[in-house]
Motif scaffolding. Structure first.
Motif, PDB file in Angstrom:
ATOM      1  N   LEU A  49      31.540  -2.269 -10.616  1.00  9.79           N
ATOM      2  CA  LEU A  49      32.144  -3.524 -11.197  1.00  9.79           C
ATOM      3  C   LEU A  49      31.917  -3.724 -12.676  1.00  9.79           C
ATOM      4  N   ASN A  50      32.686  -3.674 -13.485  1.00 10.30           N
ATOM      5  CA  ASN A  50      32.832  -3.969 -14.933  1.00 10.30           C
ATOM      6  C   ASN A  50      33.340  -5.311 -15.232  1.00 10.30           C
ATOM      7  N   CYS A  51      32.722  -6.081 -16.068  1.00 13.17           N
ATOM      8  CA  CYS A  51      33.443  -7.311 -16.321  1.00 13.17           C
ATOM      9  C   CYS A  51      33.160  -7.649 -17.903  1.00 13.17           C
ATOM     10  N   ILE A  52      34.014  -8.697 -18.343  1.00 13.63           N
ATOM     11  CA  ILE A  52      33.528  -9.163 -19.671  1.00 13.63           C
ATOM     12  C   ILE A  52      34.247 -10.777 -19.630  1.00 13.63           C
ATOM     13  N   GLU A  53      33.388 -11.564 -20.097  1.00 14.13           N
ATOM     14  CA  GLU A  53      33.786 -13.170 -20.026  1.00 14.13           C
ATOM     15  C   GLU A  53      33.406 -13.585 -21.497  1.00 14.13           C
ATOM     16  N   VAL A  54      34.767 -14.286 -21.957  1.00 17.27           N
ATOM     17  CA  VAL A  54      34.345 -14.845 -23.065  1.00 17.27           C
ATOM     18  C   VAL A  54      34.938 -16.333 -23.198  1.00 17.27           C
ATOM     19  N   GLY A  55      34.127 -17.094 -23.603  1.00 11.06           N
ATOM     20  CA  GLY A  55      34.756 -18.682 -23.421  1.00 11.06           C
ATOM     21  C   GLY A  55      33.706 -19.688 -24.298  1.00 11.06           C
ATOM     22  N   VAL A  56      33.928 -20.894 -23.710  1.00  9.80           N
ATOM     23  CA  VAL A  56      33.200 -21.957 -24.060  1.00  9.80           C
ATOM     24  C   VAL A  56      32.668 -22.932 -22.891  1.00  9.80           C
ATOM     25  N   HIS A  57      31.423 -23.207 -23.042  1.00  9.56           N
ATOM     26  CA  HIS A  57      30.771 -24.216 -21.960  1.00  9.56           C
ATOM     27  C   HIS A  57      29.933 -25.318 -22.713  1.00  9.56           C
ATOM     28  N   VAL A  58      29.774 -26.187 -21.839  1.00 11.01           N
ATOM     29  CA  VAL A  58      28.974 -27.320 -22.271  1.00 11.01           C
ATOM     30  C   VAL A  58      27.933 -27.469 -21.199  1.00 11.01           C
ATOM     31  N   SER A  59      26.602 -27.399 -21.566  1.00 13.95           N
ATOM     32  CA  SER A  59      25.331 -27.512 -20.406  1.00 13.95           C
ATOM     33  C   SER A  59      24.410 -28.288 -20.924  1.00 13.95           C
ATOM     34  N   PRO A  60      24.347 -29.521 -20.794  1.00  9.48           N
ATOM     35  CA  PRO A  60      23.167 -30.543 -21.173  1.00  9.48           C
ATOM     36  C   PRO A  60      21.726 -30.099 -20.677  1.00  9.48           C
ATOM     37  N   SER A  61      21.809 -29.500 -19.345  1.00  9.41           N
ATOM     38  CA  SER A  61      20.377 -29.142 -18.919  1.00  9.41           C
ATOM     39  C   SER A  61      19.912 -27.918 -19.700  1.00  9.41           C
ATOM     40  N   LEU A  62      20.932 -26.741 -20.290  1.00 11.98           N
ATOM     41  CA  LEU A  62      20.335 -25.758 -20.952  1.00 11.98           C
ATOM     42  C   LEU A  62      20.064 -25.994 -22.386  1.00 11.98           C
ATOM     43  N   TYR A  63      21.065 -26.880 -23.147  1.00 12.45           N
ATOM     44  CA  TYR A  63      20.962 -27.096 -24.432  1.00 12.45           C
ATOM     45  C   TYR A  63      20.469 -28.481 -24.860  1.00 12.45           C
ATOM     46  N   GLN A  64      20.206 -29.439 -23.838  1.00 13.85           N
ATOM     47  CA  GLN A  64      19.908 -30.513 -24.221  1.00 13.85           C
ATOM     48  C   GLN A  64      20.881 -31.593 -25.072  1.00 13.85           C
ATOM     49  N   ASP A  65      22.224 -31.240 -24.876  1.00 17.41           N
ATOM     50  CA  ASP A  65      23.137 -31.903 -25.567  1.00 17.41           C
ATOM     51  C   ASP A  65      24.550 -31.747 -24.787  1.00 17.41           C
ATOM     52  N   ASN A  66      25.557 -32.310 -25.467  1.00 12.92           N
ATOM     53  CA  ASN A  66      26.951 -32.226 -24.917  1.00 12.92           C
ATOM     54  C   ASN A  66      27.714 -31.415 -25.877  1.00 12.92           C
ATOM     55  N   LYS A  67      27.239 -30.472 -26.856  1.00 13.18           N
ATOM     56  CA  LYS A  67      27.945 -29.828 -27.660  1.00 13.18           C
ATOM     57  C   LYS A  67      28.742 -28.600 -27.060  1.00 13.18           C
ATOM     58  N   PRO A  68      29.927 -28.203 -27.484  1.00 16.70           N
ATOM     59  CA  PRO A  68      30.362 -27.062 -26.963  1.00 16.70           C
ATOM     60  C   PRO A  68      29.869 -25.706 -27.529  1.00 16.70           C
ATOM     61  N   ARG A  69      29.739 -24.703 -26.657  1.00 13.29           N
ATOM     62  CA  ARG A  69      29.037 -23.459 -27.356  1.00 13.29           C
ATOM     63  C   ARG A  69      29.951 -22.220 -26.819  1.00 13.29           C
ATOM     64  N   LEU A  70      30.053 -21.400 -27.700  1.00 14.00           N
ATOM     65  CA  LEU A  70      30.886 -20.177 -27.702  1.00 14.00           C
ATOM     66  C   LEU A  70      30.005 -19.199 -26.738  1.00 14.00           C
ATOM     67  N   PHE A  71      30.413 -18.488 -25.917  1.00 17.13           N
ATOM     68  CA  PHE A  71      29.526 -17.497 -25.131  1.00 17.13           C
ATOM     69  C   PHE A  71      30.488 -16.159 -24.911  1.00 17.13           C
ATOM     70  N   ILE A  72      29.648 -15.082 -24.747  1.00 15.45           N
ATOM     71  CA  ILE A  72      30.212 -13.725 -24.609  1.00 15.45           C
ATOM     72  C   ILE A  72      29.458 -13.110 -23.512  1.00 15.45           C
ATOM     73  N   TYR A  73      29.961 -12.680 -22.461  1.00 17.76           N
ATOM     74  CA  TYR A  73      29.132 -11.699 -21.429  1.00 17.76           C
ATOM     75  C   TYR A  73      30.024 -10.584 -21.103  1.00 17.76           C
ATOM     76  N   TRP A  74      29.122  -9.396 -20.804  1.00 22.54           N
ATOM     77  CA  TRP A  74      29.601  -8.253 -20.190  1.00 22.54           C
ATOM     78  C   TRP A  74      28.693  -7.465 -19.346  1.00 22.54           C
ATOM     79  N   THR A  75      29.432  -6.535 -18.530  1.00 19.08           N
ATOM     80  CA  THR A  75      28.327  -5.797 -17.632  1.00 19.08           C
ATOM     81  C   THR A  75      29.132  -4.402 -17.788  1.00 19.08           C
ATOM     82  N   VAL A  76      28.241  -3.419 -17.445  1.00 17.53           N
ATOM     83  CA  VAL A  76      28.923  -2.019 -17.612  1.00 17.53           C
ATOM     84  C   VAL A  76      28.254  -1.373 -16.277  1.00 17.53           C
ATOM     85  N   SER A  77      29.202  -0.742 -15.637  1.00 22.40           N
ATOM     86  CA  SER A  77      28.597  -0.229 -14.299  1.00 22.40           C
ATOM     87  C   SER A  77      28.074   1.228 -14.792  1.00 22.40           C
ATOM     88  N   ASN A  78      27.261   1.818 -14.003  1.00 20.49           N
ATOM     89  CA  ASN A  78      26.611   3.133 -13.975  1.00 20.49           C
ATOM     90  C   ASN A  78      27.619   4.180 -13.652  1.00 20.49           C
TER      91      ASN A  78
END
Length: 78
Positions: A49-78
């Motif tokens: 499985l390979n994936c790439i994700e790009v988007g915006v999230h709001v997570s008060p428990s992670l960042y202690q506020d309601n501000k939107p944040r850009l994120f980028i995540y990917w995996t590479v299989s062997n």
């Protein structure tokens, strides 16, 4: 959400989406808001499985506020 699947093996040169960025209020700190484009190939069963994700999230428990944040995540299989 929208899901698009292809059983053939076309070459993919990209994807695009329009995502509205706003500052939602959460009722509890455990809630979150997410908008993303998620592209995958392969699968879990064959361990390729390979994936790439790009988007915006709001997570008060992670960042202690309601501000939107850009994120980028990917995996590479062997």
């Amino acid at each position: 959400y929208v899901v698009v699947r292809s059983k053939s093996l076309p070459k993919m040169y990209g994807a695009k989406a329009t995502i509205s960025v706003w500052r939602p209020s959460m009722e509890t700190r455990d809630e979150f808001s997410l908008a993303q484009v998620w592209i995958t190939s392969g699968n879990y069963l064959e361990n390729n499985l390979n994936c790439i994700e790009v988007g915006v999230h709001v997570s008060p428990s992670l960042y202690q506020d309601n501000k939107p944040r850009l994120f980028i995540y990917w995996t590479v299989s062997n």
